[in-house]
Design a protein around this motif. Structure first.
Motif: not given
Length: 228
Positions: A16-34
């Motif tokens: 899909g579009c680049k922004k969607v790719q970026e957000e999907l990849a970032a969503s796989q961050n294994p660490f919580p925001k804290s």
């Protein structure tokens, strides 16, 4: 190797579009925001997903394969960084080793392959999470730069065996105790077979003395310790 070990994904599913790719990849961050590791992982992930060479190399590989590939890119790319970057890397790694339990410290310095680096990644992450945020950020930035250097095939530093040997001798001569000089040489000659205590002591000693070397030996030694 840290950034690439964490910022891996099965890219065949990221379309899909680049922004969607970026957000999907970032969503796989294994660490919580804290976690202090969350923000640097997010930042590096977004850089990686926008690099076409990285995306192509990771296309269709499993997560396990991607983790090993990421470690390999970073380990190989160190030789393509400049001397100042490698000196800074040595200073950061010294701080990490000093903070680690002896068993983790020894395991890290005995790593010789990308597969071993991937298997031991959690030891590094656990220690990084306890360190000041600037150190964490700099470490992730360094590993990203090393990986990009390898992926884009930047020129390698040209440092000879003679220059490395000269730097090693200069470092040993800085150690005041002849007994410690001999111990360091003995352990480093076969670190994979050393006890955890000896391996960790040798690595901490080695990295502690690198900043004390004059140039160009300091840069030559900072380069030498990245070679596996």
């Amino acid at each position: 190797m840290t950034a690439l070990l964490l910022c891996t994904l099965t890219l065949t599913a990221v379309t899909g579009c680049k922004k969607v790719q970026e957000e999907l990849a970032a969503s796989q961050n294994p660490f919580p925001k804290s976690s202090p590791l969350h923000a640097p992982v997010d930042r590096v992930t977004r850089k990686l997903i926008n690099d076409p060479v990285y995306v192509q190399r990771m296309q269709g590989v499993s997560r396990e394969q991607a983790m090993v590939l990421g470690a390999q890119f970073t380990m190989s790319g160190m030789a393509r960084l400049d001397v100042r970057q490698l000196e800074h890397r040595a200073e950061l790694f010294s701080q990490i080793l000093e903070k680690q339990p002896v068993a983790d410290c020894a395991a890290m310095v005995k790593v010789s392959t990308a597969a071993e680096a991937a298997r031991n990644a959690d030891r590094l992450f656990d220690t990084l999470a306890t360190m000041p945020q600037p150190v964490i950020d700099q470490w992730f930035d360094f590993t990203h730069e090393a990986a990009m250097a390898e992926l884009h095939q930047r020129p390698r530093l040209q440092i000879s065996d003679a220059q490395v040997n000269e730097a090693a001798m200069a470092l040993v001569n800085l150690i005041p105790s002849e007994r410690d000089q001999r111990r360091l040489g003995l352990v480093l000659s076969n670190i994979s077979m050393a006890s955890d205590a000896d391996a960790c002591w040798a690595a901490r000693t080695l990295y502690a003395y690198i900043p004390k070397l004059p140039e160009p030996q300091r840069g030559h030694m900072a380069w030498a310790v990245t070679r596996q």
